[in-house]
Scaffold this active site. Sequence first.
Site, mmCIF file in Angstrom:
data_model
loop_
_atom_site.group_PDB
_atom_site.id
_atom_site.type_symbol
_atom_site.label_atom_id
_atom_site.label_comp_id
_atom_site.label_asym_id
_atom_site.label_seq_id
_atom_site.Cartn_x
_atom_site.Cartn_y
_atom_site.Cartn_z
ATOM 1 N N LYS A 1 0.822 -1.215 0.000
ATOM 2 C CA LYS A 1 0.000 0.000 0.000
ATOM 3 C C LYS A 1 0.855 1.264 0.000
ATOM 4 O O LYS A 1 0.472 2.261 -0.635
ATOM 5 C CB LYS A 1 -0.965 0.008 1.174
ATOM 6 N N ASP B 1 -4.002 7.290 4.923
ATOM 7 C CA ASP B 1 -3.508 5.926 5.140
ATOM 8 C C ASP B 1 -4.115 5.366 6.436
ATOM 9 O O ASP B 1 -4.503 6.120 7.329
ATOM 10 C CB ASP B 1 -1.987 5.958 5.239
ATOM 11 N N GLU B 2 -4.189 4.043 6.541
ATOM 12 C CA GLU B 2 -4.699 3.365 7.748
ATOM 13 C C GLU B 2 -6.087 3.901 8.150
ATOM 14 O O GLU B 2 -6.349 4.180 9.320
ATOM 15 C CB GLU B 2 -3.715 3.524 8.918
ATOM 16 N N GLN C 1 -7.486 -5.176 9.886
ATOM 17 C CA GLN C 1 -6.411 -4.733 10.774
ATOM 18 C C GLN C 1 -6.842 -3.563 11.652
ATOM 19 O O GLN C 1 -6.008 -2.795 12.127
ATOM 20 C CB GLN C 1 -5.173 -4.334 9.955
ATOM 21 N N ARG D 1 2.740 -10.310 10.517
ATOM 22 C CA ARG D 1 4.028 -9.624 10.663
ATOM 23 C C ARG D 1 5.162 -10.524 10.185
ATOM 24 O O ARG D 1 6.264 -10.044 9.914
ATOM 25 C CB ARG D 1 4.306 -9.259 12.133
#
Length: 739
Positions: A33, A220-221, A251, A602
């Site tokens: 991303k 973002d996020e 997430q 991760r």
Amino acid sequence: MNNMLDKLNERQKEAVLATEGPVLVLAGAGSGKTTVLVNRIAYMISEKHIRPWNILAITFTNKAAREMKDRIERLLGDTAKDMWIGTFHSVCVRILRSCIDLLGYSRDFVIYDTADTKTVMKECLRELDIDEKSFPVRNVLSIISNAKNDLMDAATFENVYKSDYRMSIIAKIYYRYQTKLRKNNAVDFDDIILNTVKILSENPDVLSKYQDKFQYILVDEYQDTNNSQYLLINLLAQANRNLCVVGDDDQSIYKFRGANIGNILNFEDDYSDVQKITLDQNYRSTQNILDAANSVISNNKGRMGKSLWTSNGDGNKVFVYTGTNEYDEARYIARQIKKHFDEQGSFSDCAILYRTNAQSRVIEEMLMRESVPYKVLSGLRFYDRKEIKDIIAYLRVVYNPNDDVSLARIINEPKRKIGNATLEKARNIAREKETSLYDVISHADDYPEFKTAIKKLLSFSEIIQSLIKLKDTVTIEDLTGRILNDTGYMPALVMEDTTESKTRIENLGEFISVITEFEKNEETGNTLGEFLENISLVSDIDGYDENEDSAVLMTIHSAKGLEFPIVFLSGLEEGLFPGMRSMESDDDIEEERRLCYVAITRAKEQLYITKTISRTIHGKTMPTTASRFFREIPVEYLEDKTTLQPKVAKVMQDLGVRNASAPKKEVYMTKGFGSSVKSSGSTDYSKFKAGDAVEHRTFGRGEILKATPCGNDCILEIQFESIGFKRLMAAFAKVKKIN
């Protein structure tokens, strides 16, 4: 630019080229991303000829903002410097510096950190004569923070909760807290966004100015945005509607901070003409790791739905180890890291993730025994050290003498024989006169209440006044040097001449280095206000040095946004992960499951999942049950690495642990590694049967669903009234029948 696009997959390219109108990029873990965001901005500037200053890019961490800015600069050169790229807080601070006076603040406001807000809150409780035990500081601050994130000021909060006795008292505290902040010309972190939204909402001319400036907005996020951040973005975007949000509903793990997963789930409702693009090709992990993650997250109902895939190959299966207790678990982790170092020459490849900070103690002990260097992320931050906070407080007072919190911190640092009694008198006078502590202290001879302290107070105020005169004529580094010398702070440390004082001197030297680097950076500016703002917005993760060769320990929340070749996910047990409290709510369980998904993804090359048969928590040793998240991973993606005595292996198999393997000689249930599981051998556990009512000292009352003999013991499957299903060993759990 075309060469850059050639390196992207089709969906990434689609996201880069979709520059107009609302766009939702649903970006799975490791799907590139950041690459998409960077190339999208570069394409907008170089090919669409959009002016850099008309683009706003918002991230959640300084680390992410720096990475984005550096990569854009590598593509476009100095052009990127005209863009606004930063966190929600840093962007809002820039806006507030130009217009916060509309709310009655001065533009040289200071930002209070967590420690500062606790100090202010304690003063509020004391002044209102409210018992801190009944209204704990952290609890009250959390409630006020949530209110601010929901855009409730003190008046609105009071009106909403006027019929609730406890909350109506908190409303009074909220009023007093805000009054103190305003008097100190200070804001807390939540105020930064709340005040920006307030100004934009109430001042059409200011809103129009920033809407015209930010014609293209990228966030973002997005799954981590709270209600105030959501409103801020929509206010800025409503005129041009060129809003691109990038995020992953799977997430969303910050509900405790106010994050609202509904912001991303409902984006298509907010913008009916949205272009939705899903990035599901993962470039980070192997397929076995992704299959494990997909298997877990597929159990969530509140999600858009996607399944990650990769061309990296299957890789190893997920390694599973079940320790006899937390010491055995930790020793296994330490030895695997040591083995990896011996074979590959690197400790930094390895990360140990856990649900709660309390888990780190035993792991650290075992790492030290095995001589494995490690770093705990989220330990004591550099800026939280006493000597650093002291000097920052001096700088804050020089910058803003009305900052009562910082002044109270340093008025007797180093010791000037200005005690708490004198300080409290000054506070009382300041309240009565509706002025600042500094104003009272600098006119101490006007107040006979101070008696013998007058000379000390005036001496202190003269030092501060001399420093205030210097602030606009010397560099921050020179000003800090004068503070260290003129206040007597550094001479006092030198005279102390202890190991601790020498360490503090070294830390202050490092702080000078921070200032030097700041003043060299052309982008950050070089004013004292900008420096104080910069260090106020530093987070734990920003200090993580990926090049340091040591294993890293951190909570799963801290690991968000990071990746490691090898990940150890520890403590996958019911009651620990997911935690006991989360079991009360389906929404909380889904958030815990998303957290597990984040942890699994991760890992790049190898994932270890560890758990135990028993664990000591808060001084109590209890049997454990494998986490539901572990049980959601199909056995074909797992490889069990557990080697235990035959009897223990048999018990584990009976408890549903998959592939409990062959025995080994060394067993870690000895005195050095915690209490052993003991069975008296004299109790007849065959007395238990299905249908029996039983009671457990922790879980309360329940009913036995199934009783399975196991050697001298018995495996009990019990449905408890309070927490639901548990599988326990009768001897270990000390369950009693109820007649």
